[in-house]
Design a protein around this motif. Structure first.
Motif, PDB file in Angstrom:
ATOM      1  N   SER A 105      81.682  11.776 -25.297  1.00  0.00           N
ATOM      2  CA  SER A 105      81.427  13.005 -24.691  1.00  0.00           C
ATOM      3  C   SER A 105      80.568  13.723 -25.914  1.00  0.00           C
ATOM      4  O   SER A 105      80.868  13.634 -27.086  1.00  0.00           O
TER       5      SER A 105
ATOM      6  N   LYS B 158      78.569  17.388 -27.196  1.00  0.00           N
ATOM      7  CA  LYS B 158      78.545  18.605 -27.294  1.00  0.00           C
ATOM      8  C   LYS B 158      77.372  19.238 -27.878  1.00  0.00           C
ATOM      9  O   LYS B 158      76.982  18.659 -28.879  1.00  0.00           O
TER      10      LYS B 158
ATOM     11  N   GLU C  88      74.940  22.411 -28.830  1.00  0.00           N
ATOM     12  CA  GLU C  88      74.559  23.784 -29.130  1.00  0.00           C
ATOM     13  C   GLU C  88      73.224  24.144 -29.336  1.00  0.00           C
ATOM     14  O   GLU C  88      72.598  23.353 -29.908  1.00  0.00           O
TER      15      GLU C  88
ATOM     16  N   ASP D 119      74.842  26.000 -24.384  1.00  0.00           N
ATOM     17  CA  ASP D 119      75.925  24.952 -25.032  1.00  0.00           C
ATOM     18  C   ASP D 119      76.284  24.277 -23.906  1.00  0.00           C
ATOM     19  O   ASP D 119      76.398  24.796 -22.573  1.00  0.00           O
ATOM     20  N   SER D 120      76.597  23.058 -23.931  1.00  0.00           N
ATOM     21  CA  SER D 120      77.187  22.056 -22.816  1.00  0.00           C
ATOM     22  C   SER D 120      77.804  21.224 -23.437  1.00  0.00           C
ATOM     23  O   SER D 120      77.496  20.491 -24.402  1.00  0.00           O
ATOM     24  N   VAL D 121      78.829  20.299 -22.610  1.00  0.00           N
ATOM     25  CA  VAL D 121      79.302  19.156 -22.872  1.00  0.00           C
ATOM     26  C   VAL D 121      78.657  17.895 -21.928  1.00  0.00           C
ATOM     27  O   VAL D 121      78.750  18.186 -20.614  1.00  0.00           O
TER      28      VAL D 121
ATOM     29  N   GLU E 211      79.069  14.023 -20.631  1.00  0.00           N
ATOM     30  CA  GLU E 211      79.555  12.959 -20.516  1.00  0.00           C
ATOM     31  C   GLU E 211      78.773  11.708 -20.413  1.00  0.00           C
ATOM     32  O   GLU E 211      77.903  11.608 -19.503  1.00  0.00           O
TER      33      GLU E 211
ATOM     34  N   SER F 262      80.501  16.321 -31.818  1.00  0.00           N
ATOM     35  CA  SER F 262      81.456  15.834 -31.123  1.00  0.00           C
ATOM     36  C   SER F 262      82.314  17.197 -30.443  1.00  0.00           C
ATOM     37  O   SER F 262      82.735  18.166 -31.282  1.00  0.00           O
ATOM     38  N   PRO F 263      82.840  17.214 -29.214  1.00  0.00           N
ATOM     39  CA  PRO F 263      83.600  18.418 -28.865  1.00  0.00           C
ATOM     40  C   PRO F 263      85.009  18.490 -29.245  1.00  0.00           C
ATOM     41  O   PRO F 263      85.465  17.429 -29.836  1.00  0.00           O
ATOM     42  N   PRO F 264      85.404  19.425 -29.468  1.00  0.00           N
ATOM     43  CA  PRO F 264      86.596  19.622 -29.997  1.00  0.00           C
ATOM     44  C   PRO F 264      87.928  18.787 -29.043  1.00  0.00           C
ATOM     45  O   PRO F 264      87.589  19.016 -27.850  1.00  0.00           O
ATOM     46  N   ARG F 265      88.796  18.287 -29.510  1.00  0.00           N
ATOM     47  CA  ARG F 265      89.718  17.580 -28.527  1.00  0.00           C
ATOM     48  C   ARG F 265      90.901  18.606 -28.410  1.00  0.00           C
ATOM     49  O   ARG F 265      91.108  19.308 -29.103  1.00  0.00           O
TER      50      ARG F 265
END
Ligand SMILES: [Zn+2]
Length: 403
Positions: free
Chosen positions: A301, A303, A305, A365-367, A369, A400-403
């Motif tokens: 994944s 992220k 910004e 911003d977006s994530v 996959e 990296s997106p926060p888990r």
């Protein structure tokens, strides 16, 4: 109605016989052809000696039966919808627009040049692709410029190549480049074969690193069988995954005003796999897809910004956009100026139709996959033919997106 008298116009590389009503059009066809030949010989690095004794006998016909009655269409010439070339003779049906008639005359002329200089024009994709590449032009007469992409639909009535490509994209039937390169021999070309072969030839002519392979292939024009492609593949085998990926992008983006100076895609199979650490990257607004120089591992994944402002036009006043885009205009169904991303898999299918490109909105911003090992590309959403007046960049951070 009586058939028009046949007119003969003599040029340096062409003797034109035609029943076109306009003598000006006939003269301009001859001037266009002669100017084009100089551009073709320099494109293929041919000496002037190699065309010194080449002169095409060309029939441009409204009323084919008139030419047949005059004995100007030998029995061995098959029935054809647009044009036909045999050694140094070409036959072309006059079209509803001067542009398209000129295009077809040039197209058949390229075949004749290949027969003369290279003893043949190679397999279908190469034969039709190079003919389309060298015939597609802007302007006419002495001012003709071949090997270019038209900028405006209104300049090229009835030509229809991008209309066909759009249809292929809409139908989801874009083939892998290997399918195009395997087109069987045809006597009467269809517009789809011409268009996709043209796109393939454009790809190999558009990237300097393929140029030598493309140029040495024309020397093998005599060979229209499988050996031609085998040699072509083997010269590019190390880089073939890049060829296939670039083809996928080109087939998606090729359109009026496409400019290789803006659209060459810089990717490599040796781009490192992303290790999850933050990366900063500037996305230019005046070019096409851009890669930060990494590949994203399968299952990751990502992220994104983004910040910044770009200018997309100056008239009637500066059009400023930020990463979400401006909704005053839409391109490809998304707001103009929007920051968009494309997940481009490292592996491209070699059979069937290519799956549609995975393009998505990034905005501020977006994530994203990523399913399989892929390049991650970015661009500022705008029509490919309208990048010249763009300025500025978006600044983005890949993390990296926060888990
Ligand atoms: Zn052809």
């Amino acid at each position: 109605m009586f058939a028009a008298e046949l007119v003969r116009v003599d040029g340096r590389f062409i003797e034109l016989t035609t029943d076109l009503e306009s003598r000006d059009e006939a003269d301009a066809l001859v001037a266009s052809f002669d100017a084009a030949v100089d551009q073709w010989t320099s494109f293929w690095n041919l000496s002037s000696d190699s065309v010194a004794d080449w002169k095409v006998s060309a029939m441009v016909m409204r009323d084919k039966s008139h030419f047949a009655a005059e004995g100007l269409i030998p029995d061995h010439v098959p029935d054809f919808p647009y044009g036909y070339a045999y050694n140094d003779s070409v036959w072309v049906m006059a079209q509803p627009s001067q542009y398209y008639t000129r295009h077809l005359l040039l197209h058949e002329g390229v075949h004749s040049l290949a027969f003369h200089c290279f003893d043949g024009a190679g397999p279908t994709w190469f034969m039709e692709g190079t003919a389309e590449l060298l015939a597609t032009h802007t302007g006419d007469g002495k001012l003709i410029r071949t090997i270019t992409v038209p900028t405006d639909r209104d300049d090229v009535p009835y030509w229809g190549r991008f209309k066909k490509l759009n249809q292929v994209r809409t139908d989801g039937s874009v083939p892998p480049i290997e399918t195009v390169m395997a087109y069987p021999p045809t006597l009467s070309g269809d517009v789809e074969t011409y268009t996709l072969s043209w796109a393939a030839a454009s790809l190999f002519a558009g990237y300097p690193e393929y140029r030598e392979t493309f140029e040495s292939a024309v020397q093998s024009g005599r060979d229209s069988g499988p050996t031609f492609n085998r040699q072509f593949y083997s010269r590019l085998s190390k880089t073939w995954p890049i060829v296939a990926a670039r083809w996928r992008i080109l087939a998606n983006d090729f359109d009026f005003g496409f400019d290789w100076e803006q659209q060459r895609l810089s990717i490599s199979t040796s781009d490192p796999l992303w290790d999850g650490k933050p990366i900063k990257f500037s996305v230019r607004s005046d070019v096409g897809w851009q890669s930060p120089g990494i590949r994203i591992p399968a299952g990751a994944s990502v992220k994104i910004e983004a910040t910044g402002q770009v200018t997309l036009a100056d008239e009637p006043k500066p059009w400023i956009s930020e990463p979400p885009g401006v909704t005053i205009d839409y391109v490809g169904g998304r707001p103009l100026g929007q920051l968009i991303a494309c997940v481009l898999p490292n592996q491209t299918p070699r059979e069937g139709n290519l799956p549609p490109l995975m393009v998505q909105t990034v905005g501020n911003d977006s994530v994203i996959e990523v399913e399989s090992h892929s390049w991650l590309l970015f661009k500022v959403n705008d029509a490919v033919g309208d990048l010249g007046n763009n300025r500025g960049t978006y600044e983005l951070t890949i993390l990296s997106p926060p888990r």
